[in-house]
Design an enzyme around this catalytic site. Structure first.
Site, mmCIF file in Angstrom:
data_model
loop_
_atom_site.group_PDB
_atom_site.id
_atom_site.type_symbol
_atom_site.label_atom_id
_atom_site.label_comp_id
_atom_site.label_asym_id
_atom_site.label_seq_id
_atom_site.Cartn_x
_atom_site.Cartn_y
_atom_site.Cartn_z
ATOM 1 N N PRO A 95 55.870 5.962 18.508
ATOM 2 C CA PRO A 95 56.117 4.950 17.477
ATOM 3 C C PRO A 95 55.779 5.474 16.092
ATOM 4 C CG PRO A 95 54.041 4.481 18.567
ATOM 5 C CD PRO A 95 54.665 5.656 19.286
ATOM 6 N N ASP A 96 56.481 4.947 15.097
ATOM 7 C CA ASP A 96 56.176 5.273 13.705
ATOM 8 C C ASP A 96 56.212 3.963 12.925
ATOM 9 O OD1 ASP A 96 55.530 6.753 11.484
ATOM 10 O OD2 ASP A 96 57.184 8.150 11.651
#
Length: 109
Positions: free
Chosen positions: A13-14
């Site tokens: 995830p970012d």
């Protein structure tokens, strides 16, 4: 509390944002996609694939917040990788998601 366990192909995830229905949108760096997660059930309910793998962030915008803007990265990629990933580093506009974002909250300094 664990909300969602990313699938192998979703990678890591970012950047993230929330839509008007309270669902979480997650940019999957090295996964080439943005996913929509229902925080109540912990289930992925939508996937938008993009033409480059290094997806870094997402936000809603436009006149009525019905457009999603997605950023991608090209830093750290060598020339041969960049030749295979010509869209790396671009910003994408996604329409037709069927959901809108919410206005930003502004705070006084």
């Amino acid at each position: 509390k664990l909300l969602y366990h990313l699938e192998k192909e979703e990678q890591m995830p970012d950047g993230m944002c929330i839509d008007a229905e309270g669902k979480l949108w997650v940019a999957c760096i090295d996964g080439g996609r943005v996913i929509r997660i229902d925080p109540e059930t912990g289930k992925r309910i939508q996937t938008v694939r993009l033409p480059t793998p290094r997806i870094t962030s997402c936000c809603f915008g436009g006149k009525d917040y019905s457009e999603m803007y997605v950023t991608s990265a090209y830093d750290g990629l060598d020339e041969s990788t960049l030749a295979k990933e010509p869209h790396a580093g671009e910003i994408f506009k996604i329409t037709g998601l069927g959901v809108k974002g919410i206005p930003q909250n502004f705070y006084a300094a």
